[in-house]
Design an enzyme around this catalytic site. Structure first.
Site, PDB file in Angstrom:
ATOM      1  N   GLY A  34      29.154  36.335  28.528  1.00  0.00           N
ATOM      2  CA  GLY A  34      29.473  37.728  29.012  1.00  0.00           C
ATOM      3  C   GLY A  34      30.487  38.279  28.463  1.00  0.00           C
ATOM      4  N   LYS A  57      33.279  41.391  34.833  1.00  0.00           N
ATOM      5  CA  LYS A  57      32.558  40.454  33.907  1.00  0.00           C
ATOM      6  C   LYS A  57      31.137  41.004  33.873  1.00  0.00           C
ATOM      7  CE  LYS A  57      33.752  36.250  33.300  1.00  0.00           C
ATOM      8  NZ  LYS A  57      33.623  34.461  33.276  1.00  0.00           N
ATOM      9  N   ASP A 169      36.512  23.842  33.568  1.00  0.00           N
ATOM     10  CA  ASP A 169      37.033  24.487  32.487  1.00  0.00           C
ATOM     11  C   ASP A 169      38.527  25.006  32.533  1.00  0.00           C
ATOM     12  OD1 ASP A 169      36.965  25.481  29.869  1.00  0.00           O
ATOM     13  OD2 ASP A 169      35.930  27.496  30.597  1.00  0.00           O
TER      14      ASP A 169
END
Ligand code: ADP
Ligand code: MG
Length: 354
Positions: A34, A57, A169
């Protein structure tokens, strides 16, 4: 019942947005799943005190999971992450269906950007510490700033983990400084997994960032039977959580961030990759790594060890309990917050007030 009423009330009063409400600004980032833009909300929504600066986003099909995660965070541990406003499926795009996710624009600074400055950690000091420090510039003072950043990061992680979410992450690029709350918050739940409800159980291992990923390939041990379907996972996963401690994946990544804060020479991508190689050669034993590099360390590297060795090595102790090969030997976010490394700061703050 309360949760049901709250959800219902929120349904009625929480603003919803659509494509036409947004004016797109500059691009902030682009990943394989994205594109992220700064944007503003059109006038009709910006009543006094309302949010106008937002982040948008536009995500592929994986955006569905990210919307779900953000909704969950909003209800369970809102202060851990950037303020999520709304997410929806947008069908009119030429590229086909996209998920549009909107957050409050928290500020310009990610920890990654701040770490890249030669001034770090002094460039963060005025942002997070209210009182001016009496200390002269030097290791004590730097250590105090790094402590505060680590405490905020671990606090945010503890919120996620207590909710049952593993981020997967965690890295400086995904930690944003919120100008509103004057704290660091976590962003980018695109690779997150919620084991308690079985959302995004095993897939998307390919998303993991090798620079910050813990050595375990999969978040659950290979002994875990195949991924249960969602309803089964609801019943089983607290047990699996206990057995496999998947939250410790994030702890390893946070440990690497701690390391980068202490050692300026490990802040670049290439030096972090080289460090990872060295650590692997030492079987992921940080003490062994230290023994191999310290004898011929540069003055800069030596200074990092000195910083972590302050107060009888309490910082080094915390770091080595985060960066360990076996997940179950790593400290939890909650236990890390109670680690004596963070006591000293309280004591110091008290002595400053006198
Ligand atoms: P991805 O890494 O998938 O491209 P992120 O969610 O990490 O997407 O966002 C990309 C970048 O956009 C971040 O690194 C940060 O610079 C900026 N950003 C994201 N969310 C916010 C926010 N709520 N406020 C301010 N900046 C943000
Ligand atoms: Mg990101």
């Amino acid at each position: 019942f309360d949760m049901f009423v709250l959800a219902f009330v929120e349904r009625i009063f929480r603003p919803t947005y659509k494509k036409d409400d947004l004016v797109l600004g500059k691009k902030l980032g682009e990943g394989s799943f994205g594109v992220v833009y700064k944007a503003s909300l059109a006038k009709k929504h910006s009543k006094d005190g309302d949010v106008t600066d937002v982040v948008l986003k536009r995500a592929t099909e994986y955006g569905a999971v990210e919307v779900w995660m953000n909704e969950r965070v909003r209800r369970a541990c809102a202060s851990s992450c950037a303020d999520f406003l709304y997410g929806f499926l947008e069908n009119s795009s030429k590229k086909g269906a996209e998920y549009w996710l909107i957050w409050r624009f928290e500020g310009e600074a990610t920890l990654s950007g701040l770490l890249q400055s030669k001034e770090f950690p002094y460039n963060v000091e005025a942002m997070i510490l209210r009182e001016v420090q009496d200390l002269p510039k030097g290791m004590e003072r730097e250590n105090r700033i790094i402590q505060t950043i680590m405490r905020q990061l671990l606090f945010a992680l503890d919120g996620l983990h207590s909710t049952g979410i593993v981020h997967r992450d965690i890295k400086p690029q995904n930690v944003i400084f919120s100008e509103g709350s004057r704290t660091f918050k976590i962003i980018d739940l695109g690779a997150a997994t919620d084991l308690r409800v079985g959302i995004n159980y095993i897939p998307k291992e390919f998303l993991l960032d090798p620079r910050y990923a813990a050595p375990e390939q999969y978040i659950m041990s290979t002994q875990t039977p195949s991924a249960p379907s969602a309803p089964v996972a609801t019943a089983l996963s607290p047990v699996l959580w206990q057995l496999n401690l998947p939250d410790r994946f994030d702890i390893y990544s946070a440990g690497l961030m701690f390391l980068q804060m202490a050692f300026p020479s490990l802040r670049s991508d290439s030096s972090l990759i080289q460090f990872n190689r060295q650590l692997k050669r030492c079987d992921y034993n940080l003490v062994a790594w230290r023994n191999t590099v310290e004898p011929r360390a540069s003055p800069e590297l030596r200074r990092g060890f000195e910083l972590l060795d302050l107060d009888d090595g309490i910082g080094w102790e915390l770091l080595t309990s985060m960066v360990r090969y076996k997940a179950r030997q790593r400290i939890s976010a909650k236990a890390a917050l109670a680690h004596p490394y963070f006591d000293r700061e309280g004591l110091l703050a008290l002595s400053f007030m006198q």
